[in-house]
Design a protein around this motif. Structure first.
Motif, PDB file in Angstrom:
ATOM      1  N   SER A  94       0.835  -1.211   0.076  1.00 40.02           N
ATOM      2  CA  SER A  94      -0.253   0.062   0.031  1.00 40.02           C
ATOM      3  C   SER A  94       0.965   1.337  -0.093  1.00 40.02           C
ATOM      4  O   SER A  94       0.454   2.269  -0.251  1.00 40.02           O
ATOM      5  N   GLU A  95       2.198   1.280   0.298  1.00 42.88           N
ATOM      6  CA  GLU A  95       2.927   2.422   0.600  1.00 42.88           C
ATOM      7  C   GLU A  95       3.736   2.374  -0.750  1.00 42.88           C
ATOM      8  O   GLU A  95       4.468   3.390  -0.941  1.00 42.88           O
ATOM      9  N   ALA A  96       3.762   1.718  -1.742  1.00 47.05           N
ATOM     10  CA  ALA A  96       4.768   1.416  -2.886  1.00 47.05           C
ATOM     11  C   ALA A  96       4.254   2.768  -3.895  1.00 47.05           C
ATOM     12  O   ALA A  96       3.082   3.127  -3.968  1.00 47.05           O
ATOM     13  N   THR A  97       5.405   3.365  -4.232  1.00 45.88           N
ATOM     14  CA  THR A  97       5.036   4.359  -5.383  1.00 45.88           C
ATOM     15  C   THR A  97       5.612   3.801  -6.847  1.00 45.88           C
ATOM     16  O   THR A  97       5.279   4.532  -7.904  1.00 45.88           O
ATOM     17  N   ARG A  98       6.313   2.693  -6.713  1.00 44.15           N
ATOM     18  CA  ARG A  98       6.724   2.255  -8.008  1.00 44.15           C
ATOM     19  C   ARG A  98       6.529   0.738  -8.261  1.00 44.15           C
ATOM     20  O   ARG A  98       6.515  -0.005  -7.181  1.00 44.15           O
ATOM     21  N   PHE A  99       5.856   0.336  -9.500  1.00 42.29           N
ATOM     22  CA  PHE A  99       5.606  -1.079  -9.698  1.00 42.29           C
ATOM     23  C   PHE A  99       6.459  -1.616 -10.932  1.00 42.29           C
ATOM     24  O   PHE A  99       6.150  -1.126 -11.987  1.00 42.29           O
ATOM     25  N   ASP A 100       7.247  -2.547 -10.672  1.00 42.95           N
ATOM     26  CA  ASP A 100       8.167  -3.093 -12.019  1.00 42.95           C
ATOM     27  C   ASP A 100       7.452  -4.352 -12.421  1.00 42.95           C
ATOM     28  O   ASP A 100       7.278  -5.278 -11.718  1.00 42.95           O
ATOM     29  N   LEU A 101       6.773  -4.102 -13.727  1.00 43.92           N
ATOM     30  CA  LEU A 101       6.265  -5.350 -14.305  1.00 43.92           C
ATOM     31  C   LEU A 101       7.296  -6.255 -14.862  1.00 43.92           C
ATOM     32  O   LEU A 101       7.871  -5.721 -15.901  1.00 43.92           O
ATOM     33  N   LEU A 102       7.436  -7.293 -14.489  1.00 44.41           N
ATOM     34  CA  LEU A 102       8.687  -8.214 -14.885  1.00 44.41           C
ATOM     35  C   LEU A 102       8.121  -9.307 -15.802  1.00 44.41           C
ATOM     36  O   LEU A 102       9.336  -9.327 -16.882  1.00 44.41           O
ATOM     37  N   THR A 103       7.171  -9.933 -15.780  1.00 44.30           N
ATOM     38  CA  THR A 103       6.657 -10.878 -16.843  1.00 44.30           C
ATOM     39  C   THR A 103       5.489 -11.352 -16.668  1.00 44.30           C
ATOM     40  O   THR A 103       4.568 -10.892 -15.802  1.00 44.30           O
ATOM     41  N   ILE A 104       5.138 -12.191 -17.700  1.00 40.78           N
ATOM     42  CA  ILE A 104       3.610 -12.877 -17.304  1.00 40.78           C
ATOM     43  C   ILE A 104       4.074 -14.347 -17.489  1.00 40.78           C
ATOM     44  O   ILE A 104       4.789 -14.717 -18.534  1.00 40.78           O
ATOM     45  N   GLU A 105       3.442 -15.265 -16.687  1.00 39.71           N
ATOM     46  CA  GLU A 105       3.766 -16.873 -16.714  1.00 39.71           C
ATOM     47  C   GLU A 105       2.580 -17.456 -16.243  1.00 39.71           C
ATOM     48  O   GLU A 105       1.674 -16.751 -15.580  1.00 39.71           O
ATOM     49  N   GLU A 106       2.492 -18.560 -16.117  1.00 36.14           N
ATOM     50  CA  GLU A 106       1.810 -19.679 -15.451  1.00 36.14           C
ATOM     51  C   GLU A 106       1.746 -19.359 -13.900  1.00 36.14           C
ATOM     52  O   GLU A 106       2.614 -19.205 -13.508  1.00 36.14           O
TER      53      GLU A 106
END
Length: 109
Positions: A94-106
């Motif tokens: 909830s306190e995060a200000t940045r989200f690094d989208l790493l991958t998509i997987e099963e």
């Protein structure tokens, strides 16, 4: 609080591949992705299960479509609780200000 997203090349490649693989379901995939991104950016999604082994304590995943999940790393997270089966730790970001989208997987079993 301002929140931002960053996507890794691996995430971008997987997403492009999914649009090709899920032919005819592009609008559905885009809608699910838009909803997930909106929740991260507006703060309505504040927790998710930890993804992978315990040493990856700061990596989370959220469902995308079918059995696929978006794997991401918030810049701030703390353990919140265990899931009902006590298999995965739920992380509060909830306190995060940045989200690094790493991958998509099963989805993990």
């Amino acid at each position: 609080m301002k929140r931002v997203l960053w996507s890794a090349d691996k995430f971008d490649r997987k997403l492009a591949s999914l649009f090709e693989t899920l032919e005819g379901r592009g609008a559905e995939l885009q809608a699910h992705l838009d909803q997930l991104v909106k929740g991260l950016l507006d703060g309505s999604v504040t927790s998710a299960p930890q993804h992978g082994p315990m040493e990856n304590y700061d990596i989370c995943c959220l469902p995308l479509i079918d059995r696929l999940v978006v794997v991401f790393r918030p810049n701030e997270s703390v353990p919140k609780s265990w899931d009902n089966a006590r298999n995965q730790v739920m992380l509060d970001f909830s306190e995060a200000t940045r989200f690094d989208l790493l991958t998509i997987e099963e989805e993990p079993q």
